[in-house]
Design an enzyme around this catalytic site. Structure first.
Site, short mmCIF file in Angstrom:
data_model
loop_
_atom_site.label_atom_id
_atom_site.label_comp_id
_atom_site.label_asym_id
_atom_site.label_seq_id
_atom_site.Cartn_x
_atom_site.Cartn_y
_atom_site.Cartn_z
N LYS A 101 47.80 47.56 50.05
CA LYS A 101 47.02 46.99 49.54
C LYS A 101 45.57 47.60 49.96
O LYS A 101 44.59 48.06 49.42
CB LYS A 101 46.84 46.01 49.36
CG LYS A 101 48.27 45.72 48.59
CD LYS A 101 47.91 43.89 47.95
CE LYS A 101 48.73 43.11 46.72
NZ LYS A 101 50.58 43.74 47.26
N GLU A 123 40.72 37.65 43.19
CA GLU A 123 41.29 36.58 42.54
C GLU A 123 42.37 37.38 43.76
O GLU A 123 42.85 38.35 44.18
CB GLU A 123 41.71 36.30 41.26
CG GLU A 123 42.85 37.18 40.57
CD GLU A 123 42.27 38.83 40.60
OE1 GLU A 123 41.58 39.19 40.59
OE2 GLU A 123 43.15 39.31 40.49
N SER A 388 56.38 49.90 50.73
CA SER A 388 55.09 49.13 50.54
C SER A 388 54.38 48.02 51.62
O SER A 388 53.72 48.98 51.65
CB SER A 388 55.19 48.60 48.70
OG SER A 388 55.76 47.49 49.41
#
Ligand code: PLP
Length: 412
Positions: A101, A123, A388
């Site tokens: 991310k 958020e 990931s």
């Protein structure tokens, strides 16, 4: 560029069109005041992504701050045990903060800096996106405001602590179910109060144009690195690339490096507890076309056509839709939407940990689970899995809920 050359562009350059459509998917379905902001961001991005300064700053960050390139690793033990197919991992778990991310959060925050924005807003559900954005905010010295449901704040204490240590402001959301859905509304309201000085940083390849394209481009580094590294290691391209699909950013990143190659691409959706409504988050498998959160894609809806109830043991995968580009790739047959359920993911979580000494995030364990299955079916092929993220965040949960794998040898 002339039309003839345009037709020969790599697949990644052909979509989206200038309105943000990937075939019929994507676009921007937002109120007019927000559309003005999206147009501004879109225009700025088109200029900045060609700027030498922007590109070299981002490359410098990738290398010196994030620790890229992350390695590609051959799973010798696991491959031998499965009997045939070679399994490789792209190690995004070794990216700074332990997941992919940060790749798009650093890009979004750098864009914000170039636009002169004073505040990053987002958020977060389980807190992974919040932590990555708080990290980017700290790096650039930009105020960061994370909206999070009160229920999630209780559940995700370590990530809340991380965000606070990094200096982010946490806004607890106390209405409705007090989870992700309400946090989205709260963050959006805050953004709309001052869109000139703030920017909404979306956490995946979702939302209105230009976010699905921008986030894909910021994650594209994963695919570019992986392709080069795999070629260097083996002299060939992998036969298969496998990645889990929540919103679809880590998969879009790695897939986008192989779109024009004869490589089969597998997007693994969370099948959760089973096919019943509310028991999974496999939107490409069980969803239908529709608009939500500002874009047209395939999504799981409730009776009223609103974003439906979804579930997965991996909280990063429980999103009721997938990015528009995934819906597009899937509709033209370029990618295969497949699945792994909770049990498969837990099983793969333990197998990778015990066989290779790598504890995967439960999200990534879905991709590993599918790769193990594919390896058995295709013993002559190579499989590259996008790992990931790392599983530290999931360890307590797994031990408490699935202790049956502990203290005894794995069964094969
Ligand atoms: C958030 C997350 C995902 C799912 O998001 P995508 O946008 O589908 O990549 C997958 N893996 C990890 C480790 C995550 O934190």
């Amino acid at each position: 560029m002339n039309e003839k050359l345009k037709a020969q562009l790599p697949m990644r350059k052909r979509v989206p069109d200038e309105k943000g459509f990937f075939g019929k998917f994507g676009g921007s379905f937002v109120p007019p005041e927000l559309q003005r902001q999206m147009d501004e961001i879109s225009h700025a991005y088109q200029v900045i992504c060609r700027s030498h300064d922007f590109i070299s700053q981002l490359r410098d960050i990738r290398k010196h701050f994030q620790g890229r390139p992350t390695p590609v690793y051959y799973c010798k033990n696991l491959s031998t045990k499965i009997g045939g197919a070679r399994i490789y991992l792209k190690r995004e778990d070794l990216n700074h903060t332990g997941a992919h991310k940060l790749n798009h959060c650093m890009g979004e925050a750098l864009l914000a800096k170039h636009l002169g924005k004073k505040k990053l807003i987002a958020e977060t559900g389980a807190g992974q996106h919040g932590v990555a954005l708080a990290t980017a905010g700290a790096y650039f010295g930009i105020e960061t405001e994370i909206h999070m449901g009160e229920v999630d704040i209780q559940k995700e204490a370590p990530n809340v602590a991380r965000m606070r240590i990094l200096g982010a402001k946490i806004v607890p959301v106390t209405f409705g179910d007090k989870t992700l859905k309400e946090a989205v509304d709260s963050a959006f309201d805050s953004y709309l109060k001052d869109p000139v000085h703030s920017i909404y940083c979306i956490g995946s390849v979702v939302g209105p144009h230009p976010f699905p394209m921008m986030v894909r481009e910021f994650q594209h580094v994963v695919g570019v690195e992986a392709r080069e590294q795999f070629l260097e290691m083996t002299g060939e391209l992998p036969d298969n690339v496998v990645a889990c699909v929540g919103g679809g950013s880590n998969s879009a990143g790695i897939f986008s490096g192989f779109l024009d190659d004869p490589v089969e691409l597998w997007g693994v959706e969370p099948l959760g507890r089973g096919p019943k409504y509310g028991d999974n988050a496999a939107s490409l498998a069980y969803g239908t076309e529709g608009v939500m959160h500002g874009f047209n894609s395939i999504m799981i809806k409730d009776e009223k056509g609103e974003p439906g109830r979804v579930y997965s043991v991996a909280s990063g995968l429980d999103y009721p839709s997938s990015g528009p580009e995934h819906a597009y790739w899937n509709s033209i047959g370029r990618t295969n939407a497949v699945g792994a359920d909770d049990k498969d993911a837990i099983d793969a979580f333990y197998r990778l940990s015990r066989m290779e000494g790598i504890i995967p995030a439960l999200e990534s364990a879905h991709a590993v689970a599918f790769a193990l299955k594919l390896a058995k079916e295709r013993p002559m092929e190579d499989i590259l899995v996008n790992l990931s993220g790392r599983g530290d965040k999931d360890m307590d949960f797994v031990i408490a809920n699935y202790p049956e794998y502990l203290d005894k040898p794995l069964e094969w």
